[in-house]
Every structure is written in structure tokens, then in C-alpha cells.
Design a protein around this motif. Sequence first.
Motif, PDB file in Angstrom:
ATOM      1  N   THR A  27      62.388  48.908  42.140  1.00 17.52           N
ATOM      2  CA  THR A  27      61.047  49.450  41.910  1.00 17.52           C
ATOM      3  C   THR A  27      60.036  49.044  42.974  1.00 17.52           C
ATOM      4  O   THR A  27      58.944  49.593  43.017  1.00 17.52           O
ATOM      5  N   ALA A  28      60.375  48.066  43.799  1.00 22.19           N
ATOM      6  CA  ALA A  28      59.484  47.498  44.821  1.00 22.19           C
ATOM      7  C   ALA A  28      58.274  46.787  44.203  1.00 22.19           C
ATOM      8  O   ALA A  28      57.333  46.441  44.900  1.00 22.19           O
ATOM      9  N   LYS A  29      58.318  46.560  42.903  1.00 20.78           N
ATOM     10  CA  LYS A  29      57.245  45.829  42.232  1.00 20.78           C
ATOM     11  C   LYS A  29      57.363  44.340  42.572  1.00 20.78           C
ATOM     12  O   LYS A  29      58.440  43.760  42.515  1.00 20.78           O
ATOM     13  N   LYS A  30      56.221  43.739  42.926  1.00 21.59           N
ATOM     14  CA  LYS A  30      56.211  42.324  43.279  1.00 21.59           C
ATOM     15  C   LYS A  30      55.849  41.482  42.066  1.00 21.59           C
ATOM     16  O   LYS A  30      55.033  41.877  41.244  1.00 21.59           O
ATOM     17  N   LYS A  31      56.492  40.315  41.988  1.00 21.37           N
ATOM     18  CA  LYS A  31      56.244  39.362  40.912  1.00 21.37           C
ATOM     19  C   LYS A  31      55.914  38.016  41.537  1.00 21.37           C
ATOM     20  O   LYS A  31      56.502  37.637  42.544  1.00 21.37           O
ATOM     21  N   ILE A  32      55.007  37.296  40.913  1.00 23.26           N
ATOM     22  CA  ILE A  32      54.735  35.911  41.281  1.00 23.26           C
ATOM     23  C   ILE A  32      55.342  35.049  40.183  1.00 23.26           C
ATOM     24  O   ILE A  32      54.964  35.162  39.013  1.00 23.26           O
ATOM     25  N   LEU A  33      56.300  34.216  40.558  1.00 20.83           N
ATOM     26  CA  LEU A  33      57.020  33.396  39.587  1.00 20.83           C
ATOM     27  C   LEU A  33      56.580  31.942  39.702  1.00 20.83           C
ATOM     28  O   LEU A  33      56.723  31.339  40.759  1.00 20.83           O
ATOM     29  N   PRO A  34      56.053  31.360  38.618  1.00 24.53           N
ATOM     30  CA  PRO A  34      55.678  29.947  38.624  1.00 24.53           C
ATOM     31  C   PRO A  34      56.764  29.091  37.974  1.00 24.53           C
ATOM     32  O   PRO A  34      57.708  29.619  37.389  1.00 24.53           O
ATOM     33  N   GLU A  35      56.608  27.802  38.070  1.00 21.41           N
ATOM     34  CA  GLU A  35      57.429  26.801  37.392  1.00 21.41           C
ATOM     35  C   GLU A  35      58.825  26.703  37.995  1.00 21.41           C
ATOM     36  O   GLU A  35      59.591  27.661  38.018  1.00 21.41           O
ATOM     37  N   LEU A  36      59.137  25.526  38.464  1.00 24.62           N
ATOM     38  CA  LEU A  36      60.368  25.263  39.191  1.00 24.62           C
ATOM     39  C   LEU A  36      61.621  25.704  38.439  1.00 24.62           C
ATOM     40  O   LEU A  36      62.476  26.384  38.998  1.00 24.62           O
ATOM     41  N   GLU A  37      61.750  25.328  37.178  1.00 28.89           N
ATOM     42  CA  GLU A  37      62.963  25.670  36.430  1.00 28.89           C
ATOM     43  C   GLU A  37      63.136  27.177  36.317  1.00 28.89           C
ATOM     44  O   GLU A  37      64.237  27.700  36.462  1.00 28.89           O
ATOM     45  N   TYR A  38      62.035  27.883  36.056  1.00 28.38           N
ATOM     46  CA  TYR A  38      62.112  29.340  35.935  1.00 28.38           C
ATOM     47  C   TYR A  38      62.494  29.972  37.272  1.00 28.38           C
ATOM     48  O   TYR A  38      63.345  30.870  37.328  1.00 28.38           O
ATOM     49  N   ILE A  39      61.882  29.508  38.357  1.00 26.40           N
ATOM     50  CA  ILE A  39      62.201  30.030  39.685  1.00 26.40           C
ATOM     51  C   ILE A  39      63.690  29.832  39.974  1.00 26.40           C
ATOM     52  O   ILE A  39      64.384  30.749  40.412  1.00 26.40           O
ATOM     53  N   PHE A  40      64.179  28.631  39.721  1.00 21.90           N
ATOM     54  CA  PHE A  40      65.574  28.292  39.997  1.00 21.90           C
ATOM     55  C   PHE A  40      66.503  29.226  39.221  1.00 21.90           C
ATOM     56  O   PHE A  40      67.423  29.828  39.791  1.00 21.90           O
ATOM     57  N   GLN A  41      66.266  29.389  37.927  1.00 20.36           N
ATOM     58  CA  GLN A  41      67.119  30.241  37.103  1.00 20.36           C
ATOM     59  C   GLN A  41      67.003  31.712  37.499  1.00 20.36           C
ATOM     60  O   GLN A  41      67.999  32.438  37.520  1.00 20.36           O
ATOM     61  N   TYR A  42      65.802  32.165  37.841  1.00 19.32           N
ATOM     62  CA  TYR A  42      65.593  33.549  38.270  1.00 19.32           C
ATOM     63  C   TYR A  42      66.381  33.835  39.550  1.00 19.32           C
ATOM     64  O   TYR A  42      67.077  34.848  39.652  1.00 19.32           O
ATOM     65  N   VAL A  43      66.264  32.941  40.523  1.00 23.44           N
ATOM     66  CA  VAL A  43      66.968  33.140  41.796  1.00 23.44           C
ATOM     67  C   VAL A  43      68.475  33.158  41.573  1.00 23.44           C
ATOM     68  O   VAL A  43      69.181  34.020  42.110  1.00 23.44           O
ATOM     69  N   LEU A  44      68.985  32.235  40.771  1.00 22.40           N
ATOM     70  CA  LEU A  44      70.422  32.231  40.501  1.00 22.40           C
ATOM     71  C   LEU A  44      70.863  33.520  39.817  1.00 22.40           C
ATOM     72  O   LEU A  44      71.882  34.109  40.178  1.00 22.40           O
ATOM     73  N   LYS A  45      70.101  33.969  38.852  1.00 26.98           N
ATOM     74  CA  LYS A  45      70.465  35.179  38.110  1.00 26.98           C
ATOM     75  C   LYS A  45      70.454  36.421  38.997  1.00 26.98           C
ATOM     76  O   LYS A  45      71.340  37.265  38.916  1.00 26.98           O
ATOM     77  N   HIS A  46      69.452  36.539  39.858  1.00 25.45           N
ATOM     78  CA  HIS A  46      69.273  37.774  40.616  1.00 25.45           C
ATOM     79  C   HIS A  46      69.861  37.761  42.028  1.00 25.45           C
ATOM     80  O   HIS A  46      70.080  38.830  42.597  1.00 25.45           O
ATOM     81  N   PHE A  47      70.101  36.577  42.593  1.00 25.32           N
ATOM     82  CA  PHE A  47      70.491  36.536  43.999  1.00 25.32           C
ATOM     83  C   PHE A  47      71.764  35.757  44.300  1.00 25.32           C
ATOM     84  O   PHE A  47      72.253  35.810  45.420  1.00 25.32           O
TER      85      PHE A  47
END
Length: 104
Positions: free
Chosen positions: A56-76
Motif C-alpha cells: 500500500t506504500a502506507k508509512k507507519k511509525i513504530l515505537p517501543e523496542l519489543e514491538y519493533i523487534f517483533q514487527y521486523v522479525l514477522k515482516h522481514f
Amino acid sequence: LNKSGAFTVLWLLDHLRLDHEIIPYRRDAGFRALEELKKLHPLGRSPLLESEDRQTAKKKILPELEYIFQYVLKHFDKTDSLDKEDNDKSEESQWYLYYVEGSL
């Protein structure tokens, strides 16, 4: 980046060989966030990760270390380099994540 979990995020992005850009935000003498950081997060929290949805090219700002870590692992983490199926690897990566937040 000093005195934040940003180094953990940088390690993960480097480990997964993901392109990234570092945008430093300064704090005042009392370690409070300046207005430019508060525009991204109302409490001036860091680290933050800006991610763009590939479809979608939609940008998100992700806070909080644990959430960032889990998001990156899940998506990348397409190769499961921090293998979620291997309990030992999964537990070790979780331990390091929480160690950084709690012990350093």
C-alpha cells in the motif's frame, strides 16, 4: 542513539541485511525529547522505526523496542535466521531482547 535500545534495532536490521537510514534526534540537558521527536511520538519515545507497507506504500511509525523487534522479525526475516521453530534460538533471541531493556 545513546542510552536507548536503538542499538538493538540497528543490530537486527544489520543482521537481516535490511537497508536502513539513521536519523538522530537530540535531547535537551535534562534528557527530555525535543519538539521534532515529539512530532513523531507524543511522549518523545525512542527508538522509533518508520516502515513502509510494500503493497500500500502506507508509512507507519513504530515505537517501543519489543514491538519493533517483533514487527521486523514477522515482516522481514524471510530466512527465519532467528528461527521461530527452533525453541532454543527463539528463546535466546527473546532473552537478548529483554536483557537489553531490563539489565543494561
